[in-house]
Enzyme design. Structure first.
Site, PDB file in Angstrom:
ATOM      1  N   TYR A 142       1.881 -10.944  -7.414  1.00 46.08           N
ATOM      2  CA  TYR A 142       0.454 -10.621  -7.672  1.00 46.08           C
ATOM      3  C   TYR A 142      -0.386 -11.599  -8.146  1.00 46.08           C
ATOM      4  O   TYR A 142      -1.716 -11.722  -7.957  1.00 46.08           O
ATOM      5  CB  TYR A 142       0.385  -9.314  -8.527  1.00 46.08           C
ATOM      6  CG  TYR A 142       0.757  -7.963  -7.996  1.00 46.08           C
ATOM      7  CD1 TYR A 142       1.557  -7.778  -6.867  1.00 46.08           C
ATOM      8  CD2 TYR A 142      -0.338  -6.892  -8.082  1.00 46.08           C
ATOM      9  CE1 TYR A 142       1.910  -6.536  -6.409  1.00 46.08           C
ATOM     10  CE2 TYR A 142      -0.233  -5.752  -7.638  1.00 46.08           C
ATOM     11  CZ  TYR A 142       0.973  -5.347  -6.868  1.00 46.08           C
ATOM     12  OH  TYR A 142       1.073  -4.455  -6.359  1.00 46.08           O
ATOM     13  N   LYS A 188      16.001  -9.328  -4.665  1.00 50.50           N
ATOM     14  CA  LYS A 188      16.153  -9.758  -3.241  1.00 50.50           C
ATOM     15  C   LYS A 188      16.881 -10.891  -3.384  1.00 50.50           C
ATOM     16  O   LYS A 188      16.616 -12.005  -2.635  1.00 50.50           O
ATOM     17  CB  LYS A 188      15.100  -9.629  -2.430  1.00 50.50           C
ATOM     18  CG  LYS A 188      15.314  -9.767  -0.715  1.00 50.50           C
ATOM     19  CD  LYS A 188      15.854  -8.730  -0.124  1.00 50.50           C
ATOM     20  CE  LYS A 188      16.080  -8.859   1.317  1.00 50.50           C
ATOM     21  NZ  LYS A 188      16.889  -7.694   1.983  1.00 50.50           N
ATOM     22  N   ASP A 220      15.958  -3.247  -0.720  1.00 52.64           N
ATOM     23  CA  ASP A 220      16.117  -2.438   0.541  1.00 52.64           C
ATOM     24  C   ASP A 220      17.036  -1.661   0.340  1.00 52.64           C
ATOM     25  O   ASP A 220      16.686  -0.189   0.712  1.00 52.64           O
ATOM     26  CB  ASP A 220      16.409  -3.391   1.869  1.00 52.64           C
ATOM     27  CG  ASP A 220      17.571  -4.373   1.631  1.00 52.64           C
ATOM     28  OD1 ASP A 220      17.934  -4.242   0.713  1.00 52.64           O
ATOM     29  OD2 ASP A 220      17.942  -4.897   2.718  1.00 52.64           O
ATOM     30  N   ASP A 244       6.079  -1.821  -7.610  1.00 53.10           N
ATOM     31  CA  ASP A 244       4.906  -0.953  -6.963  1.00 53.10           C
ATOM     32  C   ASP A 244       5.314  -0.073  -6.218  1.00 53.10           C
ATOM     33  O   ASP A 244       5.061   1.124  -5.718  1.00 53.10           O
ATOM     34  CB  ASP A 244       4.007  -2.013  -6.542  1.00 53.10           C
ATOM     35  CG  ASP A 244       2.813  -1.373  -6.061  1.00 53.10           C
ATOM     36  OD1 ASP A 244       2.026  -0.403  -6.471  1.00 53.10           O
ATOM     37  OD2 ASP A 244       2.205  -1.801  -5.065  1.00 53.10           O
ATOM     38  N   ASP A 248       6.093   4.343  -6.190  1.00 59.43           N
ATOM     39  CA  ASP A 248       5.303   5.312  -5.210  1.00 59.43           C
ATOM     40  C   ASP A 248       6.563   6.255  -4.527  1.00 59.43           C
ATOM     41  O   ASP A 248       6.505   7.544  -4.278  1.00 59.43           O
ATOM     42  CB  ASP A 248       4.469   4.695  -4.172  1.00 59.43           C
ATOM     43  CG  ASP A 248       3.085   4.614  -4.625  1.00 59.43           C
ATOM     44  OD1 ASP A 248       2.887   4.356  -5.662  1.00 59.43           O
ATOM     45  OD2 ASP A 248       2.361   4.779  -3.718  1.00 59.43           O
TER      46      ASP A 248
HETATM   47  C1  IPM Z   1      -0.622   0.624  -8.991  1.00 63.89           C
HETATM   48  C2  IPM Z   1      -1.602   0.317  -8.107  1.00 63.89           C
HETATM   49  C3  IPM Z   1      -2.113  -0.912  -8.039  1.00 63.89           C
HETATM   50  C4  IPM Z   1      -1.092  -2.016  -8.235  1.00 63.89           C
HETATM   51  C5  IPM Z   1      -3.161  -1.511  -7.275  1.00 63.89           C
HETATM   52  C6  IPM Z   1      -4.564  -0.271  -7.696  1.00 63.89           C
HETATM   53  C7  IPM Z   1      -3.870  -2.821  -7.597  1.00 63.89           C
HETATM   54  O1  IPM Z   1      -1.230   0.417  -6.596  1.00 63.89           O
HETATM   55  O2  IPM Z   1      -0.996   0.777 -10.240  1.00 63.89           O
HETATM   56  O3  IPM Z   1       0.507   0.804  -8.757  1.00 63.89           O
HETATM   57  O4  IPM Z   1      -0.694  -2.479  -7.175  1.00 63.89           O
HETATM   58  O5  IPM Z   1      -0.473  -2.312  -9.161  1.00 63.89           O
HETATM   59 MG    MG Z   2       1.083   1.363  -6.674  1.00 67.75          MG
END
Ligand code: IPM
Ligand code: MG
Length: 356
Positions: A142, A188, A220, A244, A248
């Site tokens: 990032y 990885k 993975d 990240d 999710d």
């Molecule tokens: C998160 C979000 C952020 C990230 C974005 C909005 C920049 O996806 O907090 O997980 O990638 O960190």
């Molecule tokens: Mg995110």
């Protein structure tokens, strides 16, 4: 009287409506537990760009730094998607995280028994899941240099220093000591040098925590194991982009991304935010689920200002509304007794959190 200054960043999309509900709940529990919260609002993301031409105005950084804790909703939306990268809402958030030095992003995934049928996975796979993703937040791909978008070529750099890996690894092991004594470090290392350093460094840090079991997993495989058998995980330690993605994925174990809170902490500051985004498509309709933000406010009370009793009140109230069958629209298909609006959900949790 114990007093805390909270910097409030509502952001874009559903941000304002969910943060309002969290404040409602915070006010209710602070009255009950005898402390005082004062709020000051700051702009970030698209909302800040619209006013200042900048997704992270200096006064927001200053206000956040001067507060005892920061409560944040969400940022982003189609409206700002075609802006140059340095003006995009996401850039505001990334710069704020960096400016605050909040290198550790803690994303707990709990499966509420009351919602066991809300997940797309089978109940027996997810019942009792209790894991924590510890994501490095201000390094990795990032932020790595060099990065560029050229005409027919573009690149980013995934870079970690040993010091950056050590400090996030320590956080993961410290937390694992208070949990079920297991750290799964995700990388990885079969392909990337940066992961090789990650793995070696985590091994070294682990020596200081002999009672914690360390295992390594390729990212993975981790993605696959998370849906195959999520109960094997206690603390998942990983870098910025892998964290990240995996967080999710892990959120869906609980049935809705609208349920999961997060804390971003460093040596000094703490930023508390739901893991979901700004959902502009449903903004302003009163259907957003405020629980992730309310649970983030609970984490803020517990971890940033040490008001554990107030945090317990909130956590109990969330469980109770779910148990009683109150659902926002995202969870309407799952043992719902009554579908409620964002505002009604906040009021119910505030009410339950105030009861003795
Ligand atoms: C998160 C979000 C952020 C990230 C974005 C909005 C920049 O996806 O907090 O997980 O990638 O960190
Ligand atoms: Mg995110």
């Amino acid at each position: 009287m114990r007093k805390y200054k909270i910097a409030v960043i509502k952001g874009d999309g559903i941000g304002p409506e969910i943060v309002d509900e969290a404040i409602k709940v915070l006010d209710a529990v602070s009255v009950k537990e005898g402390f005082e919260l004062s709020y000051k609002e700051y702009l970030m993301g698209g909302a800040a760009y619209d006013v200042f031409g900048d997704p992270l105005p200096e006064e927001t950084v200053e206000g956040a730094k001067n507060a005892d804790a920061i409560l944040f909703g969400a940022i982003g939306g189609e409206k700002w998607d075609s802006l140059p990268r340095d003006k995009r809402p996401e850039t505001g958030l990334l710069k704020l995280r960096k400016a605050l030095g909040v290198y550790a992003n803690l994303r707990p995934v709990t499966v509420y028994d009351e919602l066991i049928n809300a997940s797309t996975l089978k109940p027996e796979v997810i019942k009792g899941v209790d894991l924590l993703v510890v994501r490095e937040l201000i390094g990795g791909i990032y932020f790595g240099q060099p990065r560029a978008f050229e005409e027919d070529r573009a690149y980013n750099t995934m870079v970690y220093t040993k010091a950056e890996i050590e400090r996030i690894a320590k956080i993961a092991f410290e937390i694992a000591q208070k949990r079920r004594l297991k750290v799964t470090s995700v990388d990885k290392a079969n392909v990337l040098e940066v992961s090789q350093l990650w793995r070696e460094t985590v091994e070294e840090v682990a020596k200081d925590y002999p009672e914690v079991t360390l295992e390594h997993m390729y990212v993975d495989n981790a993605a696959m194991q998370l849906v195959r058998d999520p109960k094997q995980f206690d603390v998942i330690l990983t870098g910025n982009i892998f964290g990240d993605i995996l967080s999710d994925e892990a959120s869906m174990l609980s049935g809705s991304i609208g349920l999961l809170p997060s804390a971003s902490v460093g040596d000094k500051h703490g930023l508390y935010e739901p893991i979901h985004g700004s959902a502009p498509d449903i903004a302003g309709q009163g259907i957003a689920n405020p629980i992730a933000t309310i649970a983030s406010a609970s984490m803020m009370l517990r971890y940033q200002v040490g008001e554990d009793k107030a945090a317990d009140r909130i956590d109990r109230a969330i469980k109770r509304v779910l148990k009683e069958g109150y659902r926002t629209k995202d969870l309407s298909g799952f043992d719902a007794k009554e579908i409620v609006t964002t505002n009604e959900m906040g009021s119910l949790i505030a009410q339950y959190a105030s009861e003795d």
